[in-house]
Design a protein around this motif. Structure first.
Motif, short mmCIF file in Angstrom:
data_model
loop_
_atom_site.label_atom_id
_atom_site.label_comp_id
_atom_site.label_asym_id
_atom_site.label_seq_id
_atom_site.Cartn_x
_atom_site.Cartn_y
_atom_site.Cartn_z
N VAL A 161 2.58 2.47 -3.34
CA VAL A 161 1.67 3.21 -4.23
C VAL A 161 1.42 4.61 -3.69
CG1 VAL A 161 -0.65 3.25 -5.22
CG2 VAL A 161 0.59 1.09 -5.03
N GLU A 162 1.17 4.72 -2.38
CA GLU A 162 0.90 6.03 -1.77
C GLU A 162 2.08 6.99 -1.93
OE1 GLU A 162 -0.06 5.18 2.26
OE2 GLU A 162 -2.13 4.58 1.81
N GLU A 163 3.29 6.47 -1.84
CA GLU A 163 4.49 7.30 -1.93
C GLU A 163 4.96 7.51 -3.37
OE1 GLU A 163 6.36 8.93 0.23
OE2 GLU A 163 5.25 8.41 2.04
N ASN A 164 4.24 6.88 -4.32
CA ASN A 164 4.65 6.95 -5.73
C ASN A 164 6.12 6.52 -5.87
OD1 ASN A 164 4.18 7.41 -8.48
ND2 ASN A 164 4.93 9.52 -8.36
N LYS A 200 0.83 -1.21 0.00
CA LYS A 200 0.00 0.00 0.00
C LYS A 200 0.86 1.26 0.00
CE LYS A 200 -3.59 2.28 2.78
NZ LYS A 200 -4.36 2.21 4.06
N LEU A 201 1.93 1.26 0.82
CA LEU A 201 2.76 2.46 0.96
C LEU A 201 3.56 2.77 -0.30
CD1 LEU A 201 3.52 4.69 2.93
CD2 LEU A 201 5.39 3.24 3.78
#
Length: 462
Positions: A239-242, A236-237
């Motif tokens: 993707v969130e952090e690109n 998940k992280l």
């Protein structure tokens, strides 16, 4: 509660009764057995042993017991404190030591700990050496030093940095290319020593590191085995952090897995495949992995004009085979990279640096890199053992049933079919039978594994 004695060391759960768990008495006894073997094997005047540990809660207690036992035998100890398995392996020859001990239960949960034993090359002991140590432990034939001959302890906490310098100096690690790529990476250090080592390495490589669970307090935030079902947070992280990808290591940093930029598993089997693809493109040669590893390494090796060889499961078996066939890279499909130009041990720091170089030179995404490799899918299952189950007889019956297929019995039973394979073996580290399958789709791999589990239970009457 469990205590497992094997040629590769002693592993058990903390607490409970002596002889049934890894109690302080068991830790002292096994450390004394190792010291006894060392002195009889090396037969010299002075001895040195490197000792380091992962961050699990029991680590400091077990390390102090082990170090003071060795000191009581007249052996000098180099204390690395919080360290990684590959760091201790690197330190042994640099310290001109006679051996090394790592206090870690690798991917096991926090209630476990273990003594991993090394020789003077910083490599795991072979079967003959391990059996001798087990015999010394059983007989308790120990000879401790008199007061004027006690060993001493030297503290050296610089070895993670020394290890990183060794990695940066490797010919195939292109620091300039990695820095130019300006990667952003999320790191899951499972609150152990990977949270120290991997971010430091990335900093030296000019990679922006987003830390997740990198506090080395031994409180594992999820099951520490780097498998898909345990890694939802980092997926998940990323993707969130690109981020460009994610890095996951186990508590002692000898297993390495990647997450692609979409938050999907690159596949721990493909860690070795990707690193081998890069190394073989620069250095022609052979490869080795264990019987439970993906066919993808064989395919990549042949593409580069090399030969692939299979070894029994266990790092020492893979290393022996690598030396025999002069392999330029090898390892295990659980994300363990062994690169002889560095040292003969699974090393996530080396694997990370090789993977980053490969990615920087290709200028492609991690998901695109995965798509470029042969598509294989694995299922990894297990059956809990009961004391009355005769595992050897069970595996023999399975082997007899499939005698007309391509069978290997060098480590359990591996059955190679045309389009898939099945490998059954008793674990060296847990009271289980492992069932590994590989096929061209995940559905087929899972179905074949479930069918084999049903078959095993029928044969065993359970």
């Amino acid at each position: 509660m469990t205590l497992i004695k094997s040629i590769s060391g002693i592993r058990g759960t903390i607490g409970g009764r002596t002889g049934s768990n890894l109690t302080p008495i068991d830790a002292v006894k096994f450390a004394a057995a190792y010291g006894t073997w060392l002195k009889k094997d090396r037969n010299k005047e002075k001895y040195r042993v490197v000792v380091g540990r992962d961050a699990r809660i029991s680590g400091e207690m077990i390390q102090e017991l082990v170090m003071n036992t060795l000191i009581g035998m007249g052996i000098h100890v180099i204390d690395l404190g919080l360290s990684t398995t590959p760091t201790v392996e690197v330190a042994v020859p640099l310290e001109h030591a006679d051996g090394g001990i790592i206090l870690t239960a690798s991917h096991n949960p926090k209630q476990w700990n273990a003594l991993k034993l090394l020789n003077s090359k910083g490599e795991f002991l072979n079967g003959v050496e391990g059996e001798k140590i087990l015999n010394y432990a059983d007989t308790e034939d120990f000879d401790f030093a008199e007061v004027d001959d006690l060993g001493q302890k030297t503290i050296n906490e610089a070895y993670i940095d020394i290890h990183i310098d060794e990695v940066l100096a490797l010919d195939l690690v292109d620091v300039g290319a990695i820095k130019a790529a300006k990667f952003k990476v999320v790191v899951d250090g499972v609150n152990s020593t990977g949270g120290i080592a991997i971010p430091r390495l990335l900093e030296e490589l000019g990679v922006q590191a987003v830390k997740l669970y990198c506090t080395p307090n031994g409180e594992f935030p999820h099951n520490p085995e780097p498998l898909k079902e345990h890694l939802g947070d980092i997926c998940k992280l990323v993707v969130e952090e690109n981020a460009d990808f994610g890095i996951v290591v186990d508590p002692d940093v000898d297993r390495l897995a990647f997450i692609d930029e979409k938050g999907e598993m690159f596949g721990e089997e493909y860690t070795l495949v990707a690193c081998a693809d890069y190394v073989l493109g620069e250095t022609k040669g052979n490869t080795v992995s264990n019987l439970s590893s993906s066919r993808a390494l064989r395919d990549i090796t042949r593409k580069h004009g090399g030969e692939y060889y299979a070894a029994a499961v266990g790092e020492v078996n893979v290393v022996d085979k690598m030396k025999e066939v002069d392999a330029v890279i090898g390892g295990e499909g659980n994300g363990g990279i062994i690169y002889p130009s560095s040292h003969y041990g699974r090393d996530s720091l080396v694997g990370t640096a090789l993977f980053l170089t490969h990615l920087a030179k290709l200028k492609m995404s991690v998901s695109a890199l995965k798509e470029s490799y042969p598509p294989y899918f694995m299922s990894k299952q297990k059956i809990q053992l009961t004391p009355e189950l005769d595992v050897d007889d069970l595996l023999k019956k399975i082997a007899d049933k499939y005698a007309n297929e391509d069978i290997s019995t060098i480590d359990g039973v591996k059955i190679d079919f045309e389009n898939h394979w099945v490998h059954l073996r008793k674990s060296n580290t847990e009271p289980i039978i492992r069932i590994y399958t590989e096929a061209s789709t995940q559905e087929d791999a899972d179905r074949i594994a479930n069918e084999m589990i049903h078959e095993i239970k029928q044969v065993a009457g359970i």
